[in-house]
Design a protein around this motif. Sequence first.
Motif, PDB file in Angstrom:
ATOM      1  N   LYS A 162       6.807 -59.997  55.192  1.00  0.00           N
ATOM      2  CA  LYS A 162       7.514 -59.852  56.453  1.00  0.00           C
ATOM      3  C   LYS A 162       6.627 -60.420  57.567  1.00  0.00           C
ATOM      4  N   ARG A 163       7.222 -60.651  58.715  1.00  0.00           N
ATOM      5  CA  ARG A 163       6.491 -61.254  59.827  1.00  0.00           C
ATOM      6  C   ARG A 163       5.333 -60.362  60.258  1.00  0.00           C
ATOM      7  N   ILE A 164       4.150 -60.996  60.437  1.00  0.00           N
ATOM      8  CA  ILE A 164       2.978 -60.259  60.908  1.00  0.00           C
ATOM      9  C   ILE A 164       3.111 -60.072  62.417  1.00  0.00           C
ATOM     10  N   GLU A 165       3.102 -58.837  62.857  1.00  0.00           N
ATOM     11  CA  GLU A 165       3.348 -58.542  64.266  1.00  0.00           C
ATOM     12  C   GLU A 165       2.134 -58.890  65.143  1.00  0.00           C
TER      13      GLU A 165
ATOM     14  N   VAL B 154       4.435 -79.392  58.259  1.00  0.00           N
ATOM     15  CA  VAL B 154       4.378 -78.003  58.710  1.00  0.00           C
ATOM     16  C   VAL B 154       4.226 -77.997  60.227  1.00  0.00           C
ATOM     17  N   PHE B 155       5.046 -77.195  60.894  1.00  0.00           N
ATOM     18  CA  PHE B 155       4.917 -76.968  62.335  1.00  0.00           C
ATOM     19  C   PHE B 155       4.391 -75.555  62.546  1.00  0.00           C
ATOM     20  N   SER B 156       3.330 -75.447  63.308  1.00  0.00           N
ATOM     21  CA  SER B 156       2.751 -74.141  63.596  1.00  0.00           C
ATOM     22  C   SER B 156       3.674 -73.371  64.543  1.00  0.00           C
TER      23      SER B 156
ATOM     24  N   ARG C 270      -1.686 -63.053  62.668  1.00  0.00           N
ATOM     25  CA  ARG C 270      -0.700 -64.052  62.268  1.00  0.00           C
ATOM     26  C   ARG C 270      -1.307 -65.453  62.295  1.00  0.00           C
ATOM     27  N   GLN C 271      -2.109 -65.769  63.324  1.00  0.00           N
ATOM     28  CA  GLN C 271      -2.720 -67.091  63.460  1.00  0.00           C
ATOM     29  C   GLN C 271      -3.763 -67.332  62.370  1.00  0.00           C
ATOM     30  N   VAL C 272      -4.534 -66.283  62.059  1.00  0.00           N
ATOM     31  CA  VAL C 272      -5.550 -66.398  61.007  1.00  0.00           C
ATOM     32  C   VAL C 272      -4.879 -66.644  59.659  1.00  0.00           C
ATOM     33  N   THR C 273      -3.825 -65.878  59.384  1.00  0.00           N
ATOM     34  CA  THR C 273      -3.106 -66.038  58.118  1.00  0.00           C
ATOM     35  C   THR C 273      -2.490 -67.424  58.018  1.00  0.00           C
ATOM     36  N   PHE C 274      -1.945 -67.934  59.137  1.00  0.00           N
ATOM     37  CA  PHE C 274      -1.347 -69.275  59.140  1.00  0.00           C
ATOM     38  C   PHE C 274      -2.400 -70.327  58.793  1.00  0.00           C
TER      39      PHE C 274
END
Length: 203
Positions: free
Chosen positions: A9-12, A47-49, A17-21
Amino acid sequence: MVRGKTEMKRIENATSRQVTFSKRKGGLLKKAFELSVLCDAEVALIVFSPKGKLHEFSSSSVINKTIERYITNTRNLARQGKIAEEENIQHLKDEAADLNQKIEFLQDYKRKLLGESVGSCSIDELDQIEQQLEQSLSNIRTRKNMLLREHIDQLREQEKVLRNENTELRNKANETELLVQPLAQATDVETGLFIGLPQTRTS
């Protein structure tokens, strides 16, 4: 220590979230590179950030070449799918037309069996219809006789059951009569009727 399974699920948290991306993007690009080298496959990855930054990988010199190949292949697939769909539609139309012809033939044949629309029939056709009617009548009579025999057998079975029940009832009635007769004899009382003045009895 074993890591727990990541819930999809989306990291809040924005930082997490940026580190995981960043980590997952690097792994994805690495896997794309390995696939292209090990399997000699043409791979393109775009891939688009979350902020809209473009990240891409291409096994060829220019990613546009792979994109053009993808578009051409997609168009060919769409064209083939359209052709297959048109062929399927035409096949269904042919089947529908064939079924309509069969329905019309059966309806016309039914009318002829009922004695309608026989004015245009030849002698051979009339003879064929007559034979068909005789065969149908024979089948109907056979079926009717079979049903009548089954019904008669059922009535005989019912008659047998009723006879047995009647016999049992008679036996019970006879047994009851035998039990009642001694009781009736034991309760008989002799009575005398005397009309006139009472007389003095002498001992």
